[in-house]
Write a protein that holds these residues in place. Structure first.
Motif, PDB file in Angstrom:
ATOM      1  N   ALA A 122       5.684  -2.845 -12.278  1.00  0.00           N
ATOM      2  CA  ALA A 122       6.391  -3.860 -11.496  1.00  0.00           C
ATOM      3  C   ALA A 122       5.481  -5.041 -11.200  1.00  0.00           C
ATOM      4  CB  ALA A 122       6.920  -3.250 -10.203  1.00  0.00           C
ATOM      5  N   PHE A 123       4.233  -4.756 -10.889  1.00  0.00           N
ATOM      6  CA  PHE A 123       3.267  -5.836 -10.653  1.00  0.00           C
ATOM      7  C   PHE A 123       3.090  -6.679 -11.907  1.00  0.00           C
ATOM      8  CE2 PHE A 123       0.948  -3.003  -7.364  1.00  0.00           C
ATOM      9  CZ  PHE A 123       1.736  -3.487  -6.330  1.00  0.00           C
ATOM     10  N   ALA A 124       2.947  -6.012 -13.043  1.00  0.00           N
ATOM     11  CA  ALA A 124       2.741  -6.740 -14.295  1.00  0.00           C
ATOM     12  C   ALA A 124       3.934  -7.638 -14.600  1.00  0.00           C
ATOM     13  CB  ALA A 124       2.500  -5.756 -15.436  1.00  0.00           C
ATOM     14  N   ALA A 125       5.138  -7.127 -14.373  1.00  0.00           N
ATOM     15  CA  ALA A 125       6.340  -7.910 -14.640  1.00  0.00           C
ATOM     16  C   ALA A 125       6.430  -9.135 -13.748  1.00  0.00           C
ATOM     17  CB  ALA A 125       7.580  -7.037 -14.454  1.00  0.00           C
ATOM     18  N   ALA A 126       5.868  -9.028 -12.530  1.00  0.00           N
ATOM     19  CA  ALA A 126       5.919 -10.140 -11.576  1.00  0.00           C
ATOM     20  C   ALA A 126       4.789 -11.144 -11.789  1.00  0.00           C
ATOM     21  CB  ALA A 126       5.895  -9.605 -10.146  1.00  0.00           C
ATOM     22  N   ASP A 154      11.796  -3.363  -6.840  1.00  0.00           N
ATOM     23  CA  ASP A 154      12.164  -4.691  -6.335  1.00  0.00           C
ATOM     24  C   ASP A 154      11.217  -5.141  -5.226  1.00  0.00           C
ATOM     25  OD1 ASP A 154      14.300  -4.863  -8.074  1.00  0.00           O
ATOM     26  OD2 ASP A 154      15.800  -4.212  -6.597  1.00  0.00           O
ATOM     27  N   VAL A 155      10.834  -4.218  -4.349  1.00  0.00           N
ATOM     28  CA  VAL A 155       9.906  -4.539  -3.256  1.00  0.00           C
ATOM     29  C   VAL A 155       8.575  -5.028  -3.818  1.00  0.00           C
ATOM     30  CG1 VAL A 155       8.415  -3.460  -1.505  1.00  0.00           C
ATOM     31  CG2 VAL A 155      10.882  -3.081  -1.447  1.00  0.00           C
ATOM     32  N   ASN A 156       8.069  -4.339  -4.827  1.00  0.00           N
ATOM     33  CA  ASN A 156       6.784  -4.729  -5.401  1.00  0.00           C
ATOM     34  C   ASN A 156       6.852  -6.104  -6.054  1.00  0.00           C
ATOM     35  OD1 ASN A 156       4.714  -2.529  -5.043  1.00  0.00           O
ATOM     36  ND2 ASN A 156       6.410  -1.308  -5.840  1.00  0.00           N
ATOM     37  N   ARG A 157       7.936  -6.385  -6.732  1.00  0.00           N
ATOM     38  CA  ARG A 157       8.086  -7.709  -7.329  1.00  0.00           C
ATOM     39  C   ARG A 157       8.221  -8.783  -6.249  1.00  0.00           C
ATOM     40  NH1 ARG A 157      10.981  -4.586 -11.295  1.00  0.00           N
ATOM     41  NH2 ARG A 157      12.927  -4.784 -10.124  1.00  0.00           N
ATOM     42  N   ALA A 158       8.972  -8.476  -5.199  1.00  0.00           N
ATOM     43  CA  ALA A 158       9.138  -9.439  -4.109  1.00  0.00           C
ATOM     44  C   ALA A 158       7.825  -9.717  -3.405  1.00  0.00           C
ATOM     45  CB  ALA A 158      10.171  -8.917  -3.108  1.00  0.00           C
ATOM     46  N   ALA A 159       6.989  -8.691  -3.268  1.00  0.00           N
ATOM     47  CA  ALA A 159       5.698  -8.866  -2.616  1.00  0.00           C
ATOM     48  C   ALA A 159       4.796  -9.793  -3.416  1.00  0.00           C
ATOM     49  CB  ALA A 159       5.024  -7.506  -2.422  1.00  0.00           C
ATOM     50  N   VAL A 160       4.810  -9.656  -4.740  1.00  0.00           N
ATOM     51  CA  VAL A 160       4.014 -10.543  -5.590  1.00  0.00           C
ATOM     52  C   VAL A 160       4.540 -11.972  -5.500  1.00  0.00           C
ATOM     53  CG1 VAL A 160       3.296 -11.050  -7.956  1.00  0.00           C
ATOM     54  CG2 VAL A 160       3.337  -8.679  -7.146  1.00  0.00           C
ATOM     55  N   TRP A 209       0.833  -1.214   0.000  1.00  0.00           N
ATOM     56  CA  TRP A 209       0.000   0.000   0.000  1.00  0.00           C
ATOM     57  C   TRP A 209       0.867   1.263   0.000  1.00  0.00           C
ATOM     58  CZ3 TRP A 209      -1.576   3.331   4.353  1.00  0.00           C
ATOM     59  CH2 TRP A 209      -2.706   4.124   4.074  1.00  0.00           C
ATOM     60  N   ARG A 210       2.046   1.189   0.612  1.00  0.00           N
ATOM     61  CA  ARG A 210       2.955   2.333   0.654  1.00  0.00           C
ATOM     62  C   ARG A 210       4.150   2.178  -0.292  1.00  0.00           C
ATOM     63  NH1 ARG A 210      -0.024   6.294   2.979  1.00  0.00           N
ATOM     64  NH2 ARG A 210       0.326   6.610   5.206  1.00  0.00           N
ATOM     65  N   ALA A 211       4.160   1.158  -1.119  1.00  0.00           N
ATOM     66  CA  ALA A 211       5.345   0.874  -1.934  1.00  0.00           C
ATOM     67  C   ALA A 211       5.305   1.624  -3.265  1.00  0.00           C
ATOM     68  CB  ALA A 211       5.488  -0.625  -2.161  1.00  0.00           C
ATOM     69  N   SER A 212       5.241   2.955  -3.165  1.00  0.00           N
ATOM     70  CA  SER A 212       5.301   3.804  -4.349  1.00  0.00           C
ATOM     71  C   SER A 212       6.381   4.862  -4.130  1.00  0.00           C
ATOM     72  CB  SER A 212       3.941   4.456  -4.623  1.00  0.00           C
ATOM     73  OG  SER A 212       3.540   5.271  -3.535  1.00  0.00           O
ATOM     74  N   GLU A 213       6.641   5.651  -5.140  1.00  0.00           N
ATOM     75  CA  GLU A 213       7.833   6.502  -5.155  1.00  0.00           C
ATOM     76  C   GLU A 213       7.949   7.455  -3.971  1.00  0.00           C
ATOM     77  OE1 GLU A 213      10.071   9.755  -8.066  1.00  0.00           O
ATOM     78  OE2 GLU A 213       8.319   8.662  -8.775  1.00  0.00           O
ATOM     79  N   SER A 214       6.912   8.234  -3.686  1.00  0.00           N
ATOM     80  CA  SER A 214       7.045   9.249  -2.636  1.00  0.00           C
ATOM     81  C   SER A 214       7.192   8.620  -1.257  1.00  0.00           C
ATOM     82  CB  SER A 214       5.847  10.206  -2.661  1.00  0.00           C
ATOM     83  OG  SER A 214       4.640   9.526  -2.347  1.00  0.00           O
ATOM     84  N   TRP A 215       6.449   7.553  -0.993  1.00  0.00           N
ATOM     85  CA  TRP A 215       6.562   6.881   0.300  1.00  0.00           C
ATOM     86  C   TRP A 215       7.886   6.143   0.406  1.00  0.00           C
ATOM     87  CZ3 TRP A 215       3.466   8.549   3.867  1.00  0.00           C
ATOM     88  CH2 TRP A 215       2.219   9.049   3.514  1.00  0.00           C
ATOM     89  N   GLY A 216       8.340   5.561  -0.675  1.00  0.00           N
ATOM     90  CA  GLY A 216       9.630   4.906  -0.654  1.00  0.00           C
ATOM     91  C   GLY A 216      10.749   5.901  -0.379  1.00  0.00           C
ATOM     92  N   ALA A 217      10.667   7.073  -1.025  1.00  0.00           N
ATOM     93  CA  ALA A 217      11.682   8.098  -0.811  1.00  0.00           C
ATOM     94  C   ALA A 217      11.713   8.545   0.641  1.00  0.00           C
ATOM     95  CB  ALA A 217      11.419   9.284  -1.727  1.00  0.00           C
TER      96      ALA A 217
END
Length: 311
Positions: free
Chosen positions: A147-151, A90-96, A71-79
């Motif tokens: 990233a989700f699509a790639a995973a 990488d986090v989003n792919r790992a989560a999938v 839910w928070r794994a996007s650019e501004s929250w990651g920064a």
């Protein structure tokens, strides 16, 4: 690809972040549950959490929407947490991948599992400091969706959205990635989004500007008493509401933000409110929870709301 299509009821999980903070005693900086993927302690906590809901789905013969902890794994929250754009991808792919492994353990003939890449708002869901245009929202959310699509995710699930433009942008990003998407709005106690837009207007505007591209819509992060009266009035727009993931607490968003203790509400009372609302939602397909809810709340909801053939 597994997507809730109305042919079978699905359940979701509950309040992931509140469970981790108050029950597991794990600190989540910026309310970001994706940090749990960083080490085995966090992953073990995630498995315990999801397994409780997967057990319910299997016991009741229903599907499960496995919403990734992103839910928070996007650019501004990651920064804000010192993560680069590449690290967040990488986090989003790992989560999938984590969800897919759980699916291998739990999926069966009567328990289909849809792996849903979870998207959250660019800003504070309760008090957004700025409102993105639809084009800005599409550009902002596109990397996470990609990233989700790639995973190999099944679909995208966007939660706790507080204004229509961001929802429109997310639908566009999912469409560009050729992924099904569901949009979930949050509301205040008067059934208006934090932006002030009535829920009905937000739903109708989203569908008008996206040609009803979202697979279905949801309401989350609000107590049923905050939105039930509007849904019970009916109308074509209500037919688009396919899921409810309510808070356990009747408190306002402002009160929840200031609370130092978790308000778990009353699981039996919450399930009764779901049951009262259910007949007014002809296309309901997902029942889950949000802040303050856990497997005990979902157990009560399953007991009261699932048809006899599934219980």
């Amino acid at each position: 690809m597994t997507v809730p299509d109305g042919e079978r009821l699905y359940i979701g999980d509950g309040g992931l972040e509140t469970t981790m903070i108050f029950d597991e005693g794990i600190e989540l900086p910026e309310f970001a549950s994706f940090v749990l993927l960083d080490d085995e302690r966090g992953r073990a906590a995630l498995r315990r959490y999801y397994d409780g809901f997967l057990e319910l789905a299997r016991a009741h013969g229903v599907g499960f929407t496995f919403d990734t902890p992103t839910w928070r794994a996007s650019e501004s929250w990651g920064a804000a947490l010192g993560r680069s754009a590449a690290a967040i991808a990488d986090v989003n792919r790992a989560a999938v991948e984590f969800a897919q492994l759980e699916r291998e353990r739990w999926q069966g003939p009567t328990t289909p599992i849809a792996v849903c890449g979870t998207v959250g708002p660019e800003g504070d869901a309760y008090r957004p400091e700025r409102l993105l245009s639809a084009a800005e929202a599409e550009a902002y959310h596109a990397p996470q969706v990609a990233a989700f699509a790639a995973a190999g995710v099944d679909m995208v699930g966007a939660y706790t959205l507080s204004y229509a433009e961001e929802a429109i942008g997310i639908v566009a990003a999912a469409g560009a990635a050729r992924l099904p998407v569901t949009i979930s709005f949050t509301v205040e106690t008067d059934c208006r989004l934090p932006s002030g837009e009535p829920l009905r207007e937000a739903v109708e505007r989203l569908d008008a500007e996206t040609d009803s591209a979202a697979a279905y819509l949801m309401v989350n992060c609000a107590h049923p008493t905050h939105f039930a009266a509007e849904l019970e009035k009916g109308g074509e727009w209500v037919r688009r509401i396919g899921g409810i993931r309510a808070n356990a607490s009747r408190k306002t968003h402002a009160e929840l933000d200031e609370a130092t203790e978790l308000d778990r509400g009353d699981p039996a009372e919450l399930s009764a409110e779901y049951a009262t609302l259910e007949p007014h939602l002809p296309n309901l397909r997902v029942l889950g929870g949000c802040c303050g809810t856990d497997r005990h709340h979902l157990a009560e909801i399953c007991k009261r709301c699932l048809p006899p053939s599934n219980s």
